[in-house]
Design an enzyme around this catalytic site. Structure first.
Site, PDB file in Angstrom:
ATOM      1  N   ARG A 138       0.780  -1.373   0.050  1.00 25.53           N
ATOM      2  CA  ARG A 138       0.103  -0.106   0.004  1.00 25.53           C
ATOM      3  C   ARG A 138       0.753   1.228  -0.097  1.00 25.53           C
ATOM      4  O   ARG A 138       0.426   2.346  -0.431  1.00 25.53           O
ATOM      5  CB  ARG A 138      -0.718   0.011   1.208  1.00 25.53           C
ATOM      6  CG  ARG A 138      -2.028  -0.976   1.300  1.00 25.53           C
ATOM      7  CD  ARG A 138      -3.199  -0.816   0.438  1.00 25.53           C
ATOM      8  NE  ARG A 138      -3.898   0.368   0.792  1.00 25.53           N
ATOM      9  CZ  ARG A 138      -4.883   0.206   1.740  1.00 25.53           C
ATOM     10  NH1 ARG A 138      -5.354  -0.827   2.199  1.00 25.53           N
ATOM     11  NH2 ARG A 138      -5.646   1.343   1.907  1.00 25.53           N
ATOM     12  N   HIS A 145     -16.263   0.100   6.860  1.00 27.48           N
ATOM     13  CA  HIS A 145     -15.891   0.605   5.473  1.00 27.48           C
ATOM     14  C   HIS A 145     -15.206  -0.359   4.506  1.00 27.48           C
ATOM     15  O   HIS A 145     -15.431  -0.590   3.353  1.00 27.48           O
ATOM     16  CB  HIS A 145     -15.566   2.039   5.558  1.00 27.48           C
ATOM     17  CG  HIS A 145     -15.663   2.939   4.121  1.00 27.48           C
ATOM     18  ND1 HIS A 145     -16.680   3.221   3.849  1.00 27.48           N
ATOM     19  CD2 HIS A 145     -14.558   3.372   3.431  1.00 27.48           C
ATOM     20  CE1 HIS A 145     -16.687   4.110   2.658  1.00 27.48           C
ATOM     21  NE2 HIS A 145     -15.038   3.952   2.576  1.00 27.48           N
ATOM     22  N   GLN A 163      -7.589   0.300  -5.239  1.00 28.10           N
ATOM     23  CA  GLN A 163      -7.208   1.517  -4.912  1.00 28.10           C
ATOM     24  C   GLN A 163      -6.036   1.885  -4.548  1.00 28.10           C
ATOM     25  O   GLN A 163      -5.085   1.090  -4.139  1.00 28.10           O
ATOM     26  CB  GLN A 163      -8.186   1.871  -3.756  1.00 28.10           C
ATOM     27  CG  GLN A 163      -7.945   1.122  -2.712  1.00 28.10           C
ATOM     28  CD  GLN A 163      -8.907   1.080  -1.258  1.00 28.10           C
ATOM     29  OE1 GLN A 163      -9.805   2.090  -1.458  1.00 28.10           O
ATOM     30  NE2 GLN A 163      -8.447   1.070  -0.178  1.00 28.10           N
ATOM     31  N   TYR A 166     -10.815  11.005  -6.816  1.00 27.35           N
ATOM     32  CA  TYR A 166     -11.418  12.297  -6.223  1.00 27.35           C
ATOM     33  C   TYR A 166     -10.723  12.575  -4.844  1.00 27.35           C
ATOM     34  O   TYR A 166     -10.106  11.736  -4.389  1.00 27.35           O
ATOM     35  CB  TYR A 166     -12.792  11.706  -5.989  1.00 27.35           C
ATOM     36  CG  TYR A 166     -13.243  10.488  -5.135  1.00 27.35           C
ATOM     37  CD1 TYR A 166     -13.422  10.629  -3.833  1.00 27.35           C
ATOM     38  CD2 TYR A 166     -13.366   9.390  -5.780  1.00 27.35           C
ATOM     39  CE1 TYR A 166     -13.638   9.701  -2.981  1.00 27.35           C
ATOM     40  CE2 TYR A 166     -13.318   7.979  -4.905  1.00 27.35           C
ATOM     41  CZ  TYR A 166     -13.484   8.202  -3.610  1.00 27.35           C
ATOM     42  OH  TYR A 166     -13.732   7.097  -2.871  1.00 27.35           O
ATOM     43  N   MET A 180     -11.119  13.786  -0.848  1.00 29.82           N
ATOM     44  CA  MET A 180     -12.131  13.852   0.070  1.00 29.82           C
ATOM     45  C   MET A 180     -11.770  14.346   1.488  1.00 29.82           C
ATOM     46  O   MET A 180     -10.434  14.466   1.437  1.00 29.82           O
ATOM     47  CB  MET A 180     -12.765  12.338   0.070  1.00 29.82           C
ATOM     48  CG  MET A 180     -11.912  11.270   0.692  1.00 29.82           C
ATOM     49  SD  MET A 180     -12.528   9.670   1.235  1.00 29.82           S
ATOM     50  CE  MET A 180     -13.524  10.452   2.771  1.00 29.82           C
ATOM     51  N   ASP A 181     -12.707  14.584   2.245  1.00 32.92           N
ATOM     52  CA  ASP A 181     -12.420  14.928   3.628  1.00 32.92           C
ATOM     53  C   ASP A 181     -13.244  14.130   4.671  1.00 32.92           C
ATOM     54  O   ASP A 181     -14.388  13.792   4.263  1.00 32.92           O
ATOM     55  CB  ASP A 181     -12.625  16.612   3.902  1.00 32.92           C
ATOM     56  CG  ASP A 181     -11.871  17.703   2.897  1.00 32.92           C
ATOM     57  OD1 ASP A 181     -10.597  17.372   2.990  1.00 32.92           O
ATOM     58  OD2 ASP A 181     -12.397  18.281   2.206  1.00 32.92           O
ATOM     59  N   LYS A 182     -13.264  14.322   5.807  1.00 32.87           N
ATOM     60  CA  LYS A 182     -13.992  13.976   6.898  1.00 32.87           C
ATOM     61  C   LYS A 182     -14.597  15.028   7.508  1.00 32.87           C
ATOM     62  O   LYS A 182     -14.074  16.146   7.795  1.00 32.87           O
ATOM     63  CB  LYS A 182     -13.157  13.148   7.991  1.00 32.87           C
ATOM     64  CG  LYS A 182     -12.916  11.784   7.388  1.00 32.87           C
ATOM     65  CD  LYS A 182     -13.917  10.791   7.176  1.00 32.87           C
ATOM     66  CE  LYS A 182     -13.393   9.292   6.925  1.00 32.87           C
ATOM     67  NZ  LYS A 182     -14.454   8.518   6.507  1.00 32.87           N
ATOM     68  N   SER A 210     -19.440   7.166   4.919  1.00 36.28           N
ATOM     69  CA  SER A 210     -19.648   8.207   4.111  1.00 36.28           C
ATOM     70  C   SER A 210     -20.599   8.866   4.296  1.00 36.28           C
ATOM     71  O   SER A 210     -20.560  10.060   4.103  1.00 36.28           O
ATOM     72  CB  SER A 210     -19.578   7.517   2.761  1.00 36.28           C
ATOM     73  OG  SER A 210     -18.387   6.708   2.361  1.00 36.28           O
TER      74      SER A 210
END
Length: 506
Positions: free
Chosen positions: A140, A181, A194, A154, A156-158, A232
């Site tokens: 990873r 998740h 990913q 894309y 992203m944020d929390k 999400s």
């Protein structure tokens, strides 16, 4: 005031998503000689980046994609060990004649990372952590760009608001959300791959997510399903999504000619007489695929062939002389992941069957099966053409029920498992098992021998796997040179349907 405990993180390679828009008006108006020079220098730059010539072929990866939609035309994706490496690549592109026809309309800088949500033991005591997980984490941190046709990116944020604030949750709560998740993602193993990269302090969002698949619908289905997951729906905030299709640098000419762009680098020349108008040209549209398109992105040798420098490579000629197929230095190696489970073999098979259906979407997957052992354990054996793919698969397989160990992890001071696969003629199966018992008795008396087990495929009892461990490579080779092994090989010519094959433990 309570202070929330952030998860520990470990960083790997830095990632640059370089989005480029082509000035199609300038391209159409440019003289043919100028366009030819731009294509030549663009292809040279991209091919050099994919061959890692900027860092002497050490670590990293690069790929080229056509982007569908109005915000960009091209994505040049780079992974390198340092930010300085990426900065050099940016400047080198700006020095090409092709750069005169493009504008960097967007970019994203991040770094691959894993966190304590994945494995607290890895961060608390890396040496004591299960080495199967360690190898998965390493894959990873230093990923290879998957050999898939489509890409989706894309940021992203929390979320941080009065009702749902991710950062006000305890570590245990956040870990529970992340685990659930991840369960969704594992259902798409083999379909969607990913690369997760952190970008706090590096770019406008907190993470970048890059997804790869051969079927665009798999990416859509995964993201749609994840929308209903609380991590999400309650806490996720997303930036702009961009979608593209991979193609080889050699096909840049076809791209600028407005033709269908093959993923095969051998299809790099545009059709004679085709228009070169690009966007808005009715003669063709870049990014369209055809059923005959391949999925070969560049020359795999650009990433080096590590096996040539290992003991495994050195042992090939000796095994070959003994009639044991050991693979060839160029593209025929098979790497094995072997995990042992205390779960019921039939129950384990049901879990494995779902995973391997997804694995089959990868060209590098050879097979995955459950084998019965002489002990109270069942073995899951997964065979892959590349070590990196095998290590990635090990991460998914380690989540199977009641996994107790991965072959090779418990005895670091010994020589890697010799994986000998045999296909036995059905009428000689009992003879083979009996002969193995005789040879097993001989092995127990040999210096340097630790353990040898015979395993049989649940789905095909004539598919046998012998796993052996030795104190050293020389101890193992001493057995392979022995008269007893030679006699067994000769006897096997009559009872085996094919030559025995040695695989390398990933």
């Amino acid at each position: 005031m309570d202070r929330r405990r952030p998860p520990q993180t470990e960083e790997g390679w830095y990632v640059l998503h370089d989005f480029r828009t082509v000035d199609w008006d300038a391209w159409r108006d440019a003289p043919e000689r100028q366009r030819a020079l731009a294509l030549e220098e663009g292809i040279d730059y991209l091919s050099s980046a994919m061959a890692l010539e900027d860092i002497d072929g050490e670590d990293g990866d690069s790929a080229l994609f056509s982007i569908v939609g109005h915000e960009a035309d091209l994505l040049i994706l780079h992974l390198r060990p340092t930010v300085a490496d990426l900065e050099v690549l940016e400047r080198r592109f700006e020095g090409t004649a092709l750069a005169e026809f493009t504008e960097q309309t967007d970019s994203y800088l991040s770094v691959t990372e894993v966190s304590g949500y994945m494995s607290e033991e890895y961060f608390e005591d890396g040496e004591a952590a299960d080495t199967g997980i360690s190898r998965y984490i390493q894959s990873r941190l230093e990923p290879e760009i998957p050999d898939a046709e489509y890409v989706n990116f894309y940021p992203m944020d929390k979320r941080r608001d009065a009702e749902w604030n991710w950062y006000d949750l305890s570590f245990e709560e956040r870990k529970e959300y992340m685990s659930a998740h991840g369960d969704i993602g594992r259902d798409y193993a083999g379909k969607v791959t990913q690369i997760i990269s952190g970008s706090v302090g590096l770019d406008d969002h907190e993470w970048g997510v890059t997804l790869f698949a051969d079927d665009p619908a798999d990416i859509k289905d995964l993201l749609y399903e994840m929308r209903f997951d609380p991590s999400s729906s309650r806490f996720g905030e997303f930036g702009r999504f961009r979608f593209g299709r991979r193609f080889a640098p050699e096909n840049l000419r076809a791209y600028f000619a407005g033709q269908q762009v093959s993923t095969d680098p051998t299809d790099g020349k545009p059709v004679e007489g085709a228009a070169s108008g690009g966007h808005g040209d009715s003669s063709g549209h870049h990014g369209e695929s055809s059923p005959s398109d391949g999925h070969h992105h560049g020359d795999a040798s650009a990433h080096g062939e590590e096996a040539d420098a290992t003991d495994d490579a050195d042992v090939r000629p000796e095994l070959e002389e003994l009639g044991v197929y050991a693979g060839q230095p160029h593209g025929e190696d098979i790497h094995a992941v072997v995990l042992y489970s205390e779960a019921d073999a039939d129950d384990l098979f049901e879990e494995v069957d779902g995973l391997r259906t997804n694995f089959d979407h990868y060209d590098s997957h050879v097979k995955t099966a459950v084998y019965d052992t002489e002990d109270d354990e069942a073995a899951v054996v997964s065979l892959w053409e590349t070590e990196r793919a095998a290590n990635t698969a090990a991460g998914f397989l380690s989540d199977l029920p009641d996994i107790v160990r991965q072959a090779g992890d418990d005895e670091a001071d010994s020589w890697g498992t010799m994986g000998m696969f045999y296909t036995v003629k059905p009428e000689h199966r009992e003879d083979f098992v009996s002969t193995f018992a005789d040879v097993g008795g001989l092995l127990e008396e040999m210096d340097g021998h630790r353990k040898t087990s015979l395993l049989a495929n649940l789905e095909d009892e004539n598919d046998m796997f012998i796993a052996s461990r030795w104190d050293s490579r020389e101890d193992a080779m001493e057995f392979f040179r022995s008269d007893a092994f030679g006699d067994t090989v000769e006897w096997g010519r009559d009872v085996l349907a094919d030559r025995p094959r040695h695989v390398f433990l990933a």
